[in-house]
Design a protein around this motif. Sequence first.
Motif, PDB file in Angstrom:
ATOM      1  N   UNK A   1      18.514  21.618  -2.306  1.00  0.00           N
ATOM      2  CA  UNK A   1      17.740  20.426  -2.658  1.00  0.00           C
ATOM      3  C   UNK A   1      18.588  19.413  -3.419  1.00  0.00           C
ATOM      4  N   UNK A   2      19.514  19.900  -4.229  1.00  0.00           N
ATOM      5  CA  UNK A   2      20.378  18.994  -5.002  1.00  0.00           C
ATOM      6  C   UNK A   2      21.586  18.523  -4.202  1.00  0.00           C
ATOM      7  N   UNK A   3      21.717  18.991  -2.960  1.00  0.00           N
ATOM      8  CA  UNK A   3      22.852  18.582  -2.136  1.00  0.00           C
ATOM      9  C   UNK A   3      24.148  19.223  -2.545  1.00  0.00           C
ATOM     10  N   UNK A   4      24.107  20.479  -3.050  1.00  0.00           N
ATOM     11  CA  UNK A   4      25.283  21.124  -3.600  1.00  0.00           C
ATOM     12  C   UNK A   4      25.878  22.185  -2.668  1.00  0.00           C
ATOM     13  N   UNK A   5      25.590  22.117  -1.374  1.00  0.00           N
ATOM     14  CA  UNK A   5      26.217  23.042  -0.429  1.00  0.00           C
ATOM     15  C   UNK A   5      27.582  22.485  -0.041  1.00  0.00           C
ATOM     16  N   UNK A   6      28.678  23.213  -0.310  1.00  0.00           N
ATOM     17  CA  UNK A   6      30.008  22.693   0.034  1.00  0.00           C
ATOM     18  C   UNK A   6      30.134  22.480   1.542  1.00  0.00           C
ATOM     19  N   UNK A   7      30.874  21.447   1.926  1.00  0.00           N
ATOM     20  CA  UNK A   7      31.039  21.166   3.348  1.00  0.00           C
ATOM     21  C   UNK A   7      31.614  22.366   4.095  1.00  0.00           C
ATOM     22  N   UNK A   8      32.481  23.119   3.439  1.00  0.00           N
ATOM     23  CA  UNK A   8      33.085  24.288   4.087  1.00  0.00           C
ATOM     24  C   UNK A   8      32.071  25.379   4.402  1.00  0.00           C
ATOM     25  N   UNK A   9      30.892  25.305   3.759  1.00  0.00           N
ATOM     26  CA  UNK A   9      29.871  26.340   3.936  1.00  0.00           C
ATOM     27  C   UNK A   9      28.655  25.850   4.716  1.00  0.00           C
TER      28      UNK A   9
ATOM     29  N   UNK B   1      28.067  25.562   7.901  1.00  0.00           N
ATOM     30  CA  UNK B   1      27.696  26.430   9.025  1.00  0.00           C
ATOM     31  C   UNK B   1      27.216  27.786   8.529  1.00  0.00           C
ATOM     32  N   UNK B   2      27.893  28.334   7.533  1.00  0.00           N
ATOM     33  CA  UNK B   2      27.542  29.660   7.011  1.00  0.00           C
ATOM     34  C   UNK B   2      26.158  29.664   6.384  1.00  0.00           C
ATOM     35  N   UNK B   3      25.789  28.569   5.724  1.00  0.00           N
ATOM     36  CA  UNK B   3      24.550  28.521   4.962  1.00  0.00           C
ATOM     37  C   UNK B   3      23.335  28.101   5.782  1.00  0.00           C
ATOM     38  N   UNK B   4      23.485  27.905   7.058  1.00  0.00           N
ATOM     39  CA  UNK B   4      22.327  27.535   7.866  1.00  0.00           C
ATOM     40  C   UNK B   4      21.277  28.639   7.843  1.00  0.00           C
ATOM     41  N   UNK B   5      20.022  28.254   7.612  1.00  0.00           N
ATOM     42  CA  UNK B   5      18.908  29.204   7.683  1.00  0.00           C
ATOM     43  C   UNK B   5      18.565  29.440   9.151  1.00  0.00           C
TER      44      UNK B   5
ATOM     45  N   UNK C   1      16.409  22.964  10.686  1.00  0.00           N
ATOM     46  CA  UNK C   1      16.617  21.759  11.504  1.00  0.00           C
ATOM     47  C   UNK C   1      17.341  20.731  10.649  1.00  0.00           C
ATOM     48  N   UNK C   2      18.174  19.913  11.284  1.00  0.00           N
ATOM     49  CA  UNK C   2      18.979  18.956  10.540  1.00  0.00           C
ATOM     50  C   UNK C   2      20.205  19.619   9.949  1.00  0.00           C
TER      51      UNK C   2
END
Length: 329
Positions: free
Chosen positions: A49-57, A59-63, A67-68
């Motif tokens: 929600x805070x936009x803190x997922x690193x760009x490198x992650x 793909x890994x962090x997709x639920x 969507x999006x």
Amino acid sequence: MNRSARAFWLRSPGVGELRDVTLADPAEGEIVVRALYSGVSRGTETLVFRGRVPESQHAVMRAPFQEGDFPGPVKYGYLNVGIVEEGPEALLGRTVFCLYPHQSRYAVPVSAVTVVPERVPARRAVLAGTVETAVNALWDAAPQIGDRIAVVGGGMVGCSVAALLARFPGIRLQLVDADPARAKTAEALGVDFAAPADALGDCDLVIHASATEQGLARSLELLAAEGTVVELSWYGDRRIALPLGEAFHSRRLTVRSSQVGTVSPAARPGRGYAERMALALDLLADPALDALITGESTFEELPELMPRLASGEIPALCHRISYGEDGLT
């Protein structure tokens, strides 16, 4: 058949909204589920929600049913419990758990849902995804009878791990957290509680789930020689300093990661994702786990609720979202 629905989307970091959805006819092998409850964890979801997922992650962090894309717009979430409205006769009317975002009605493959046991209330079943993480962590950690164990971090994941460890015979167990309010949760789970400064040392095993640099450092301090820290925290895009000087090498300490995205190699052969989720739901028959649900709001309140959860204004473990009798609140 009603195919209207609403979904929660992160429009941009820190800003959420509800969007109208019309479901297509379910494809072969799909079912339609009407949501009863979903859950918000203050861990991964609030980082998203805070936009803190690193760009490198990204793909890994997709639920599973995201969507999006990060940082947004994105539909994200993974704790959803509902009733099967369309599908095979054996599933019609059954309560199921699905790793689906916050949405009032959705179509998914039959293989994507797990039937909730009758002895587990739907209101508690929203914890299944987190208890599944705890199961995987304990497969990785492999605690033994007689172990001295600390769980550092009394959030949703840490409390889930502590709740399962409380069933192990012959261990010394403490839940360690800087927030004294977590003592009440620990008591409900049947677990001893300690502030970080008062925690018992000489631990054979420490499970770390505080997502703080201080918590990880304290976890290492609590270990006996040859002890292991199992790291469950996910830090997003933050860099964490790890104290590997002083006695780290001479005491032969170990830090190892555990992540629910892969079934632990320590699990019995043949156990996959479906078996792990079924086990998590079975463990939720214990009413003590209700202590992990610390609040409830309606689905309509979710856009205003998420910023308050993400900021810590609402100090929740799992915050439950109710969709009302018709699934559309």
